[in-house]
Design an enzyme around this catalytic site. Sequence first.
Site, mmCIF file in Angstrom:
data_model
loop_
_atom_site.group_PDB
_atom_site.id
_atom_site.type_symbol
_atom_site.label_atom_id
_atom_site.label_comp_id
_atom_site.label_asym_id
_atom_site.label_seq_id
_atom_site.Cartn_x
_atom_site.Cartn_y
_atom_site.Cartn_z
ATOM 1 N N SER A 245 0.853 -1.184 0.000
ATOM 2 C CA SER A 245 0.000 0.000 0.000
ATOM 3 C C SER A 245 0.890 1.235 0.000
ATOM 4 C CB SER A 245 -0.875 0.014 1.241
ATOM 5 O OG SER A 245 -0.068 0.183 2.390
ATOM 6 N N LYS A 246 0.272 2.385 -0.094
ATOM 7 C CA LYS A 246 1.062 3.608 -0.119
ATOM 8 C C LYS A 246 1.908 3.739 1.139
ATOM 9 C CE LYS A 246 -1.022 6.433 -3.544
ATOM 10 N NZ LYS A 246 -2.433 6.070 -3.704
ATOM 11 N N ARG A 247 1.331 3.272 2.248
ATOM 12 C CA ARG A 247 2.066 3.368 3.505
ATOM 13 C C ARG A 247 3.177 2.333 3.589
ATOM 14 N NH1 ARG A 247 1.925 6.030 7.615
ATOM 15 N NH2 ARG A 247 2.802 4.401 8.928
#
Length: 474
Positions: A245-247
């Site tokens: 994910s982006k995180r």
Amino acid sequence: MPAAPRVRFAPSPSGELHLGGARTALFNYLFAKKRGGKYFLRIEDTDVQRSKQEFVDQICYSLEWLGLKWDEPIVYQSKRRDHHHSAARQLLQAGGAYRCFCTVEELALERDEAAKEKKLYRYSGRCRDLTDDELKLRLNRADPFCVRITVPGGKTKFTDSVYGKIEVDHKEIDDFIIQRTDGSSTYNFTVVVDDMDMEINWIIRGEDHLANTPKQIIVYKALGSKPPRFAHLPMILGPNGQRLSKRHGATGIQAYRDMGFLPEALLNYLALLGWSPGNNREVFFFKELTEKFSLNKVVKKGGVFDEKKLNWICGQHMSDKSSQDLLNTMRELDPDWHSDQDESYLLNVIEMVQSRTKSLSELNEFSGYFFTDPQSFDEKAVKKRWKDTSVTELMNRYWMSLHELTKWEPTVLEEHLRTLAETENVSAGKFIHPMRIAISGQGVGPSLFDLMALLGRERVLRRMNYAIDNLPPS
RNA sequence: GGCCCCUUCGUCUAGUGGUUAGGACUCCAGGUUUUCGACCUGGCAACAGGGGUUCGACUCCCCUAGGGGUCACCA
């Protein structure tokens, strides 16, 4: 005789190309190349809100950097609105789809209620059987509507090349919307229309699309077409075991380029994440991958991305490459990289350090002292090898003796040093280690005599001078 | 929650009824008397659990647990 594959990589430009997308592209590419087929790039940019030109650029650039160049001009989905529209119209006329006048608000309400009662929400199908009169009335009134596909009863069965037999009861599937109120078409419809038009016969994509597949097969059939073959790829997971994910780890490909990873190393690593050649090899040239790749060796389990292993693989490729190749690659990244230097000198430098570097960044980092005299010295090394002034004295004598040398080449230098050590009645290491510190500032590096030879007498003596004046630190 | 999928060392994986369960990364220990982040050698470390089937299960079946995906007028 199976037809040559026509595959596509179809990213949405609502984000950067990251590891997951790159691997999907890679597997599509490998599959097509191995079987003499074609590999297309289609940009799924129908979501105007989220699609951005910068992402299109980033995706294309990254793909090219990786060497996954598509075979035909890019297909932009946004430019195919008319095709989607007429396909929907065709379906409508043939009775495979119907107009739905339910408003977004109405549906949201129903969904909320279902959620409240902890029941699974399904569209009621209420507009499915509107009478002709009702329909006429609504149309005359110009009521807004969307178009839903009529999902027939029964089941959809298909065999995924990775996951095997999949069977889904249509009871699990809503009459999903294929065309929005504003006339634009939705994903599960546009992919099918486009894939049909592009004559895509193999669809290789992420496992997150597995659940979409029955819907798409329904569309294929409604449109009177035979579905292609499907192969879904397991997800690439972050260190937390969750999907990238982006995180967590969904870093753009260009970030890996900036970190100094070789594209072939990234590809090599990505190929091994979810696929295995079956033998015990880990390091592959790109060409070998296209020869060996096969879908039935793709695993089903999601894999955790491990940068340490990527690092190691990249190190292997760093050693394998020719120095000329490495120089060219370095210059692609930084056209001015030591452009004031003699190319033959640069090649010698690279040859000397490449085997102990894991990336282009390390190559740059570990070769600094070939170009500038060290101004500081590795503390640990000094502490261990240049403890006191006795070393300085030794080095001083070495310095003087070096002036008398007539030839300046590795074998001569080595012989000279060893003879001197004997005369001084110390081990050769007593000279070698401090000397490495003096001329490179480092405690580790290539063979000392090769290093001295390459640097040349003048530079070596100058650096020794400086070290003798400044070591040990007081 | 419904549906779908998955489950071998910490991580990536090999393994398709009988193996001392193999390799790679990481880590550790030796070696390389020219160091090392390089190289060589060695080591630690796994079949999620429970039932079956079978002479025999990592391998086949069922259940449980855990994990992931998906359920939009996003793609």
